[in-house]
Design a protein around this motif. Structure first.
Motif, PDB file in Angstrom:
ATOM      1  N   GLN A   1       0.723  -1.033  -0.049  1.00 41.20           N
ATOM      2  CA  GLN A   1       0.077  -0.110   0.090  1.00 41.20           C
ATOM      3  C   GLN A   1       0.940   1.357  -0.132  1.00 41.20           C
ATOM      4  O   GLN A   1       0.295   2.169   0.200  1.00 41.20           O
ATOM      5  N   GLY A   2       2.214   1.128  -0.162  1.00 38.62           N
ATOM      6  CA  GLY A   2       3.123   2.257  -0.219  1.00 38.62           C
ATOM      7  C   GLY A   2       3.714   2.782  -1.557  1.00 38.62           C
ATOM      8  O   GLY A   2       4.790   3.392  -1.401  1.00 38.62           O
ATOM      9  N   ALA A   3       3.017   2.371  -2.499  1.00 36.40           N
ATOM     10  CA  ALA A   3       3.534   2.757  -3.816  1.00 36.40           C
ATOM     11  C   ALA A   3       3.738   4.184  -4.177  1.00 36.40           C
ATOM     12  O   ALA A   3       4.829   4.571  -4.537  1.00 36.40           O
ATOM     13  N   ASN A   4       2.741   5.043  -3.703  1.00 41.36           N
ATOM     14  CA  ASN A   4       2.710   6.345  -3.677  1.00 41.36           C
ATOM     15  C   ASN A   4       3.916   6.923  -2.944  1.00 41.36           C
ATOM     16  O   ASN A   4       4.749   7.861  -3.352  1.00 41.36           O
ATOM     17  N   ALA A   5       4.271   6.558  -1.892  1.00 38.52           N
ATOM     18  CA  ALA A   5       5.310   7.204  -0.970  1.00 38.52           C
ATOM     19  C   ALA A   5       6.646   6.570  -1.652  1.00 38.52           C
ATOM     20  O   ALA A   5       7.566   7.457  -1.641  1.00 38.52           O
ATOM     21  N   THR A   6       6.746   5.478  -2.129  1.00 39.23           N
ATOM     22  CA  THR A   6       8.056   4.904  -2.580  1.00 39.23           C
ATOM     23  C   THR A   6       8.601   5.960  -3.745  1.00 39.23           C
ATOM     24  O   THR A   6       9.457   6.276  -4.138  1.00 39.23           O
ATOM     25  N   ALA A   7       7.330   6.147  -4.629  1.00 37.74           N
ATOM     26  CA  ALA A   7       7.676   6.897  -5.909  1.00 37.74           C
ATOM     27  C   ALA A   7       7.973   8.478  -5.555  1.00 37.74           C
ATOM     28  O   ALA A   7       8.878   8.871  -5.965  1.00 37.74           O
ATOM     29  N   VAL A   8       7.268   8.934  -4.681  1.00 36.93           N
ATOM     30  CA  VAL A   8       7.535  10.375  -4.344  1.00 36.93           C
ATOM     31  C   VAL A   8       8.806  10.545  -3.529  1.00 36.93           C
ATOM     32  O   VAL A   8       9.679  11.245  -3.932  1.00 36.93           O
ATOM     33  N   ASN A   9       9.277   9.653  -2.600  1.00 39.53           N
ATOM     34  CA  ASN A   9      10.375   9.534  -1.812  1.00 39.53           C
ATOM     35  C   ASN A   9      11.593   9.762  -3.030  1.00 39.53           C
ATOM     36  O   ASN A   9      12.471  10.239  -2.738  1.00 39.53           O
ATOM     37  N   ALA A  10      11.482   8.785  -3.758  1.00 40.17           N
ATOM     38  CA  ALA A  10      12.398   8.565  -4.838  1.00 40.17           C
ATOM     39  C   ALA A  10      12.671   9.853  -5.669  1.00 40.17           C
ATOM     40  O   ALA A  10      13.752   9.931  -6.083  1.00 40.17           O
ATOM     41  N   ALA A  11      11.506  10.379  -6.043  1.00 41.85           N
ATOM     42  CA  ALA A  11      11.727  11.553  -6.816  1.00 41.85           C
ATOM     43  C   ALA A  11      12.285  12.774  -6.177  1.00 41.85           C
ATOM     44  O   ALA A  11      13.133  13.636  -6.730  1.00 41.85           O
ATOM     45  N   VAL A  12      11.879  12.995  -4.874  1.00 40.00           N
ATOM     46  CA  VAL A  12      12.405  13.908  -3.933  1.00 40.00           C
ATOM     47  C   VAL A  12      14.077  13.648  -4.204  1.00 40.00           C
ATOM     48  O   VAL A  12      14.992  14.577  -4.214  1.00 40.00           O
ATOM     49  N   GLU A  13      14.569  12.433  -3.661  1.00 41.17           N
ATOM     50  CA  GLU A  13      15.979  12.308  -3.605  1.00 41.17           C
ATOM     51  C   GLU A  13      16.585  12.663  -5.064  1.00 41.17           C
ATOM     52  O   GLU A  13      17.607  12.979  -5.092  1.00 41.17           O
ATOM     53  N   GLY A  14      16.032  12.155  -6.005  1.00 47.56           N
ATOM     54  CA  GLY A  14      16.541  12.412  -7.480  1.00 47.56           C
ATOM     55  C   GLY A  14      16.693  13.900  -7.692  1.00 47.56           C
ATOM     56  O   GLY A  14      17.423  14.499  -8.148  1.00 47.56           O
ATOM     57  N   PHE A  15      15.702  14.631  -7.409  1.00 48.29           N
ATOM     58  CA  PHE A  15      15.835  16.339  -7.338  1.00 48.29           C
ATOM     59  C   PHE A  15      16.955  16.787  -6.547  1.00 48.29           C
ATOM     60  O   PHE A  15      17.734  17.589  -7.062  1.00 48.29           O
ATOM     61  N   VAL A  16      17.065  16.112  -5.382  1.00 44.45           N
ATOM     62  CA  VAL A  16      18.141  16.819  -4.406  1.00 44.45           C
ATOM     63  C   VAL A  16      19.628  16.418  -5.083  1.00 44.45           C
ATOM     64  O   VAL A  16      20.456  17.109  -4.879  1.00 44.45           O
ATOM     65  N   ARG A  17      19.718  15.198  -5.831  1.00 42.99           N
ATOM     66  CA  ARG A  17      21.273  14.789  -6.254  1.00 42.99           C
ATOM     67  C   ARG A  17      21.130  15.895  -7.332  1.00 42.99           C
ATOM     68  O   ARG A  17      22.526  16.270  -7.668  1.00 42.99           O
ATOM     69  N   ALA A  18      20.164  16.066  -8.242  1.00 45.57           N
ATOM     70  CA  ALA A  18      20.607  16.987  -9.347  1.00 45.57           C
ATOM     71  C   ALA A  18      20.647  18.367  -9.256  1.00 45.57           C
ATOM     72  O   ALA A  18      21.531  18.947  -9.478  1.00 45.57           O
TER      73      ALA A  18
END
Length: 201
Positions: A123-140
């Motif tokens: 039930q956490g697909a949204n959380a996993t996707a959003v967290n990964a996107a935030v971390e990608g933004f930070v790295r870039a």
């Protein structure tokens, strides 16, 4: 050196612990949807801009806020999935994009994700996707920030203080205290790391 820090999401369990820890060394201005002195809605560009104008130049900006949708994938709608995109992802990105212009030279931004980035749950697909996107933004973003500015993200496991509410979603996960997670925010603010994910698992 004492720093002037804006902490958004200070009314939550994690935010309170981060505020208490950082106040031992720094000046902390707290803001949240319910804050009487500094109310802010990260979903509203004008609200974020008004907050940043009100508090003046900063040495650090911290976000410990962000909601996502939890629910079965087979029943999830795009509108439900969008809740996490608009709140935890775009809300924190908006704070970083606007906040960079209010930071003193050498200042920092610290956002928040969580263990679900790498360890999904039911039930956490949204959380996993959003967290990964935030971390990608930070790295870039770390590669482009001028004036010696830095940006990092803290990724805690489920909090001990939140087990009553969320424990059933995290079977077998080792919880961490909010106070332990707060240490990672200090590392981001007072250290030299840039574009890093501080995992508190």
């Amino acid at each position: 050196m004492k720093k002037k820090i804006l902490l958004v999401g200070a009314s939550g369990t994690l935010g309170k612990a981060v505020a208490a820890h950082l106040r031992q060394r720094h000046e902390v201005i707290t803001a949240s949807r319910s804050d009487a002195a500094h109310p802010v809605d990260l979903g509203d560009e004008q609200s974020v801009s008004a907050l940043l104008q009100a508090v003046g130049p900063l040495d650090a900006i911290v976000s410990t806020t962000g909601n996502v949708h939890f629910g079965p994938l087979t029943q999830m709608t795009a509108a439900q999935f969008n809740q996490g995109l608009q709140d935890k992802l775009l809300g924190q990105v908006r704070l970083a994009l606007l906040g960079q212009h209010h930071l003193n030279e050498g200042g920092s931004i610290t956002l928040t994700t969580g263990i679900l980035t790498e360890q999904p749950i039911a039930q956490g697909a949204n959380a996993t996707a959003v967290n990964a996107a935030v971390e990608g933004f930070v790295r870039a973003a770390a590669l482009e920030l001028p004036r010696g500015l830095r940006i990092n993200v803290v990724s805690p496991s489920v909090l001990v203080e939140a087990l009553d509410a969320y424990g059933d979603f995290f079977p077998g996960f080792e919880p961490v205290s909010a106070a332990r997670a707060a240490l990672a925010y200090q590392r981001s603010i007072d250290g030299i790391a840039n574009g890093q994910v501080f995992k508190v698992w």
